[in-house]
Write an enzyme that holds these catalytic residues in place. Structure first.
Site, short mmCIF file in Angstrom:
data_model
loop_
_atom_site.label_atom_id
_atom_site.label_comp_id
_atom_site.label_asym_id
_atom_site.label_seq_id
_atom_site.Cartn_x
_atom_site.Cartn_y
_atom_site.Cartn_z
N GLY A 144 36.36 26.24 37.98
CA GLY A 144 37.62 26.18 38.89
C GLY A 144 37.83 25.07 39.23
N VAL B 114 39.08 32.34 36.18
CA VAL B 114 37.64 32.30 35.47
C VAL B 114 37.00 33.45 35.49
CG1 VAL B 114 35.14 31.04 35.75
CG2 VAL B 114 37.49 29.89 36.55
N TYR C 226 40.61 25.89 48.98
CA TYR C 226 41.40 24.91 48.79
C TYR C 226 41.66 24.12 49.93
CZ TYR C 226 43.04 28.08 45.06
OH TYR C 226 42.96 28.90 44.05
#
Length: 195
Positions: A132, A122, A166
């Protein structure tokens, strides 16, 4: 792969598994998010994808490895036998400001295909809008819709913000695995080696 999701630029660039032929990401309607449209890439997007891949290479300090051109990328996304597919995010005016490039891999343990995210990027001016994360969520749904056993990607070990992002998503970071790669002259030499 580089993800510049909500608050964090994430990164890693790698191909972890052998790729299988992948059908283009057709069949899902565009999605909107705060002035952005997420949709499958089209052939006309290839020059924009190449530009974003160049920006990704700069972010990852890997421009010395960059060989991509529109002519090289196009057949792999839109040729007779595509091996990868891409999703893009357009801003209000139709400018492509983000992309995700994926391909199908396979798990022998699960006996199922998987979706491998090669790159997600991005542009910095468009980070923080949730692009994202929205792209990752759409790709996870795509993996589920296709009956895949997993959705995976790599992240550069120096990108602590991305790793934390993550992990908050629920992804497992696999500390015991190391990527192995043959490329360029090493690949050619090994492929020529007599048995």
């Amino acid at each position: 792969m580089t993800a510049a999701a909500s608050p964090v630029p994430a990164s890693a660039s790698a191909s972890a598994s052998a790729s299988a032929a992948t059908a283009p990401a057709e069949g899902w309607p565009p999605e909107t998010l705060h002035g952005y449209t997420l949709r499958p890439a089209r052939p006309a997007d290839v020059p924009a994808l190449v530009g974003l891949i160049g920006e990704l290479a700069e972010f990852e300090h890997l421009t010395h490895l960059l060989e991509v051109t529109a002519e090289k990328l196009h057949p792999h996304l839109f040729g007779d036998r595509p091996v990868a597919e891409a999703m893009v995010a357009e801003h209000d005016g139709g400018t492509v400001v983000a992309f995700a490039l994926t391909f199908t891999n396979f798990s022998t343990f699960l006996a199922k295909p998987g979706l491998y995210l090669e790159d997600l990027y991005v542009q910095p001016a468009h980070r923080g809008a949730g692009l994202g994360q929205r792209m990752l969520t759409r790709l996870a749904r795509l993996a589920i819709e296709r009956g895949h056993g997993r959705f995976e990607w790599c992240v550069l070990d120096w990108n602590a913000d991305a790793i934390r992002f993550y992990e908050r998503m629920g992804a497992t970071i696999l500390p015991d695995w190391r990527m192995c790669r043959l490329t360029g002259e090493a690949l050619a030499a090994f492929g020529r080696a007599a048995p």
